[in-house]
Scaffold this motif. Structure first.
Motif, PDB file in Angstrom:
ATOM      1  N   CYS A  67      -4.246  -2.657  10.703  1.00  0.00           N
ATOM      2  CA  CYS A  67      -4.515  -2.581   9.260  1.00  0.00           C
ATOM      3  C   CYS A  67      -4.075  -1.240   8.689  1.00  0.00           C
ATOM      4  O   CYS A  67      -3.503  -1.178   7.598  1.00  0.00           O
ATOM      5  CB  CYS A  67      -5.996  -2.819   8.985  1.00  0.00           C
ATOM      6  SG  CYS A  67      -6.508  -4.519   9.259  1.00  0.00           S
ATOM      7  N   LEU A  68      -4.325  -0.161   9.410  1.00  0.00           N
ATOM      8  CA  LEU A  68      -3.890   1.155   8.946  1.00  0.00           C
ATOM      9  C   LEU A  68      -2.370   1.261   8.932  1.00  0.00           C
ATOM     10  O   LEU A  68      -1.793   1.905   8.053  1.00  0.00           O
ATOM     11  CB  LEU A  68      -4.492   2.250   9.826  1.00  0.00           C
ATOM     12  CG  LEU A  68      -5.987   2.469   9.670  1.00  0.00           C
ATOM     13  CD1 LEU A  68      -6.493   3.488  10.685  1.00  0.00           C
ATOM     14  CD2 LEU A  68      -6.317   2.916   8.258  1.00  0.00           C
ATOM     15  N   LEU A  69      -1.713   0.622   9.875  1.00  0.00           N
ATOM     16  CA  LEU A  69      -0.253   0.648   9.931  1.00  0.00           C
ATOM     17  C   LEU A  69       0.362  -0.047   8.717  1.00  0.00           C
ATOM     18  O   LEU A  69       1.450   0.310   8.272  1.00  0.00           O
ATOM     19  CB  LEU A  69       0.236  -0.006  11.222  1.00  0.00           C
ATOM     20  CG  LEU A  69       1.702   0.143  11.575  1.00  0.00           C
ATOM     21  CD1 LEU A  69       2.060   1.615  11.728  1.00  0.00           C
ATOM     22  CD2 LEU A  69       2.027  -0.610  12.840  1.00  0.00           C
ATOM     23  N   LEU A  70      -0.344  -1.003   8.142  1.00  0.00           N
ATOM     24  CA  LEU A  70       0.148  -1.683   6.941  1.00  0.00           C
ATOM     25  C   LEU A  70       0.206  -0.749   5.736  1.00  0.00           C
ATOM     26  O   LEU A  70       0.930  -1.012   4.779  1.00  0.00           O
ATOM     27  CB  LEU A  70      -0.738  -2.889   6.603  1.00  0.00           C
ATOM     28  CG  LEU A  70      -0.632  -4.071   7.557  1.00  0.00           C
ATOM     29  CD1 LEU A  70      -1.672  -5.123   7.188  1.00  0.00           C
ATOM     30  CD2 LEU A  70       0.750  -4.663   7.544  1.00  0.00           C
ATOM     31  N   LEU A  71      -0.539   0.334   5.776  1.00  0.00           N
ATOM     32  CA  LEU A  71      -0.554   1.282   4.671  1.00  0.00           C
ATOM     33  C   LEU A  71       0.604   2.281   4.727  1.00  0.00           C
ATOM     34  O   LEU A  71       0.839   3.004   3.773  1.00  0.00           O
ATOM     35  CB  LEU A  71      -1.884   2.045   4.653  1.00  0.00           C
ATOM     36  CG  LEU A  71      -3.134   1.181   4.483  1.00  0.00           C
ATOM     37  CD1 LEU A  71      -4.377   2.046   4.592  1.00  0.00           C
ATOM     38  CD2 LEU A  71      -3.107   0.441   3.166  1.00  0.00           C
ATOM     39  N   VAL A  72       1.320   2.313   5.848  1.00  0.00           N
ATOM     40  CA  VAL A  72       2.427   3.251   6.017  1.00  0.00           C
ATOM     41  C   VAL A  72       3.615   2.768   5.184  1.00  0.00           C
ATOM     42  O   VAL A  72       4.005   1.603   5.277  1.00  0.00           O
ATOM     43  CB  VAL A  72       2.824   3.354   7.503  1.00  0.00           C
ATOM     44  CG1 VAL A  72       4.060   4.219   7.684  1.00  0.00           C
ATOM     45  CG2 VAL A  72       1.666   3.906   8.321  1.00  0.00           C
ATOM     46  N   PRO A  73       4.204   3.642   4.369  1.00  0.00           N
ATOM     47  CA  PRO A  73       5.369   3.231   3.569  1.00  0.00           C
ATOM     48  C   PRO A  73       6.532   2.804   4.459  1.00  0.00           C
ATOM     49  O   PRO A  73       6.780   3.394   5.499  1.00  0.00           O
ATOM     50  CB  PRO A  73       5.731   4.486   2.774  1.00  0.00           C
ATOM     51  CG  PRO A  73       4.514   5.334   2.806  1.00  0.00           C
ATOM     52  CD  PRO A  73       3.794   5.002   4.076  1.00  0.00           C
ATOM     53  N   GLY A  81       0.356  -3.785  -1.348  1.00  0.00           N
ATOM     54  CA  GLY A  81       1.652  -4.292  -0.959  1.00  0.00           C
ATOM     55  C   GLY A  81       2.416  -4.983  -2.068  1.00  0.00           C
ATOM     56  O   GLY A  81       3.502  -5.481  -1.855  1.00  0.00           O
ATOM     57  N   CYS A  82       1.865  -5.042  -3.290  1.00  0.00           N
ATOM     58  CA  CYS A  82       2.555  -5.683  -4.406  1.00  0.00           C
ATOM     59  C   CYS A  82       3.678  -4.772  -4.891  1.00  0.00           C
ATOM     60  O   CYS A  82       3.582  -3.558  -4.805  1.00  0.00           O
ATOM     61  CB  CYS A  82       1.599  -5.946  -5.568  1.00  0.00           C
ATOM     62  SG  CYS A  82       0.242  -7.018  -5.135  1.00  0.00           S
ATOM     63  N   ARG A  83       4.718  -5.373  -5.396  1.00  0.00           N
ATOM     64  CA  ARG A  83       5.788  -4.557  -5.960  1.00  0.00           C
ATOM     65  C   ARG A  83       5.299  -3.923  -7.257  1.00  0.00           C
ATOM     66  O   ARG A  83       4.517  -4.499  -7.991  1.00  0.00           O
ATOM     67  CB  ARG A  83       7.008  -5.435  -6.217  1.00  0.00           C
ATOM     68  CG  ARG A  83       7.616  -5.907  -4.918  1.00  0.00           C
ATOM     69  CD  ARG A  83       8.975  -6.518  -5.185  1.00  0.00           C
ATOM     70  NE  ARG A  83       9.615  -6.815  -3.929  1.00  0.00           N
ATOM     71  CZ  ARG A  83       9.890  -8.030  -3.508  1.00  0.00           C
ATOM     72  NH1 ARG A  83       9.599  -9.061  -4.254  1.00  0.00           N
ATOM     73  NH2 ARG A  83      10.478  -8.215  -2.358  1.00  0.00           N
ATOM     74  N   ARG A  84       5.771  -2.732  -7.539  1.00  0.00           N
ATOM     75  CA  ARG A  84       5.281  -2.009  -8.710  1.00  0.00           C
ATOM     76  C   ARG A  84       5.654  -2.708 -10.013  1.00  0.00           C
ATOM     77  O   ARG A  84       4.906  -2.645 -10.961  1.00  0.00           O
ATOM     78  CB  ARG A  84       5.843  -0.587  -8.714  1.00  0.00           C
ATOM     79  CG  ARG A  84       5.172   0.273  -7.681  1.00  0.00           C
ATOM     80  CD  ARG A  84       5.491   1.707  -7.909  1.00  0.00           C
ATOM     81  NE  ARG A  84       4.786   2.483  -6.896  1.00  0.00           N
ATOM     82  CZ  ARG A  84       5.108   3.688  -6.543  1.00  0.00           C
ATOM     83  NH1 ARG A  84       6.128   4.274  -7.102  1.00  0.00           N
ATOM     84  NH2 ARG A  84       4.427   4.320  -5.636  1.00  0.00           N
ATOM     85  N   GLU A  85       6.820  -3.382 -10.057  1.00  0.00           N
ATOM     86  CA  GLU A  85       7.158  -4.074 -11.294  1.00  0.00           C
ATOM     87  C   GLU A  85       6.095  -5.100 -11.641  1.00  0.00           C
ATOM     88  O   GLU A  85       5.667  -5.207 -12.764  1.00  0.00           O
ATOM     89  CB  GLU A  85       8.521  -4.803 -11.170  1.00  0.00           C
ATOM     90  CG  GLU A  85       9.691  -3.920 -10.934  1.00  0.00           C
ATOM     91  CD  GLU A  85       9.999  -3.803  -9.458  1.00  0.00           C
ATOM     92  OE1 GLU A  85      11.018  -3.209  -9.113  1.00  0.00           O
ATOM     93  OE2 GLU A  85       9.216  -4.286  -8.628  1.00  0.00           O
ATOM     94  N   ALA A  86       5.647  -5.848 -10.635  1.00  0.00           N
ATOM     95  CA  ALA A  86       4.624  -6.864 -10.884  1.00  0.00           C
ATOM     96  C   ALA A  86       3.322  -6.221 -11.326  1.00  0.00           C
ATOM     97  O   ALA A  86       2.663  -6.700 -12.243  1.00  0.00           O
ATOM     98  CB  ALA A  86       4.403  -7.700  -9.631  1.00  0.00           C
ATOM     99  N   ALA A  87       2.963  -5.089 -10.693  1.00  0.00           N
ATOM    100  CA  ALA A  87       1.722  -4.409 -11.071  1.00  0.00           C
ATOM    101  C   ALA A  87       1.824  -3.861 -12.501  1.00  0.00           C
ATOM    102  O   ALA A  87       0.877  -3.911 -13.258  1.00  0.00           O
ATOM    103  CB  ALA A  87       1.427  -3.280 -10.092  1.00  0.00           C
ATOM    104  N   THR A  88       3.009  -3.368 -12.885  1.00  0.00           N
ATOM    105  CA  THR A  88       3.190  -2.832 -14.222  1.00  0.00           C
ATOM    106  C   THR A  88       3.130  -3.940 -15.257  1.00  0.00           C
ATOM    107  O   THR A  88       2.500  -3.797 -16.292  1.00  0.00           O
ATOM    108  CB  THR A  88       4.546  -2.096 -14.320  1.00  0.00           C
ATOM    109  OG1 THR A  88       4.581  -1.101 -13.304  1.00  0.00           O
ATOM    110  CG2 THR A  88       4.725  -1.450 -15.662  1.00  0.00           C
ATOM    111  N   ILE A  89       3.773  -5.061 -14.986  1.00  0.00           N
ATOM    112  CA  ILE A  89       3.773  -6.176 -15.933  1.00  0.00           C
ATOM    113  C   ILE A  89       2.350  -6.680 -16.142  1.00  0.00           C
ATOM    114  O   ILE A  89       1.927  -6.920 -17.258  1.00  0.00           O
ATOM    115  CB  ILE A  89       4.696  -7.313 -15.434  1.00  0.00           C
ATOM    116  CG1 ILE A  89       6.148  -6.853 -15.497  1.00  0.00           C
ATOM    117  CG2 ILE A  89       4.485  -8.570 -16.245  1.00  0.00           C
ATOM    118  CD1 ILE A  89       7.114  -7.784 -14.808  1.00  0.00           C
ATOM    119  N   VAL A  90       1.579  -6.794 -15.059  1.00  0.00           N
ATOM    120  CA  VAL A  90       0.210  -7.247 -15.180  1.00  0.00           C
ATOM    121  C   VAL A  90      -0.604  -6.231 -15.961  1.00  0.00           C
ATOM    122  O   VAL A  90      -1.427  -6.577 -16.789  1.00  0.00           O
ATOM    123  CB  VAL A  90      -0.419  -7.476 -13.771  1.00  0.00           C
ATOM    124  CG1 VAL A  90      -1.902  -7.727 -13.866  1.00  0.00           C
ATOM    125  CG2 VAL A  90       0.273  -8.641 -13.094  1.00  0.00           C
ATOM    126  N   GLY A  91      -0.347  -4.928 -15.738  1.00  0.00           N
ATOM    127  CA  GLY A  91      -1.091  -3.889 -16.425  1.00  0.00           C
ATOM    128  C   GLY A  91      -0.824  -3.873 -17.946  1.00  0.00           C
ATOM    129  O   GLY A  91      -1.682  -3.508 -18.727  1.00  0.00           O
TER     130      GLY A  91
END
Length: 110
Positions: free
Chosen positions: A72-78, A98-108
């Protein structure tokens, strides 16, 4: 356990295009399957050795829990730390969970 493994294998193939380019998909699925096989082989051997030395299954469960937490910690590594460079149209780092930033920005913005 057999049904879970079948679902896990199909999930790996489904998620591979989200993580790597189409040219690298075969390699990504191969590495994922090899890692799964290594854990399937080594886990019972290590748990058996722990049981033989301690006389209890508790140590095996702690070992399994530590492997799970490490994964689980390894999943946080870029992903850039492993040498993969983002392709055209991709962001440099994943957003939250793990979501792409474009999707997070659009939702925001909505």
């Amino acid at each position: 356990a057999g049904g879970f493994t079948g679902g896990l294998n199909s999930l790996m193939v489904t998620l591979a295009p989200e993580v790597v380019s189409p040219e690298q998909m075969g390699q990504a699925v191969s590495v994922s399957t090899a890692t799964l096989g290594l854990g399937t082989f080594a886990g019972p051997v290590i748990a058996g050795a722990i049981f033989d030395s301690l006389g209890s299954y508790r140590g095996g469960w702690w070992f399994a829990a530590s492997c799970l937490c490490s994964g689980c910690l390894l999943l946080l590594v870029p992903v850039e730390w492993f040498g993969r460079q983002p392709g055209p149209g991709e962001v440099a780092s994943p957003g939250p969970l793990g979501c792409r930033r474009e999707a997070a920005t659009i939702v925001g913005k909505a």
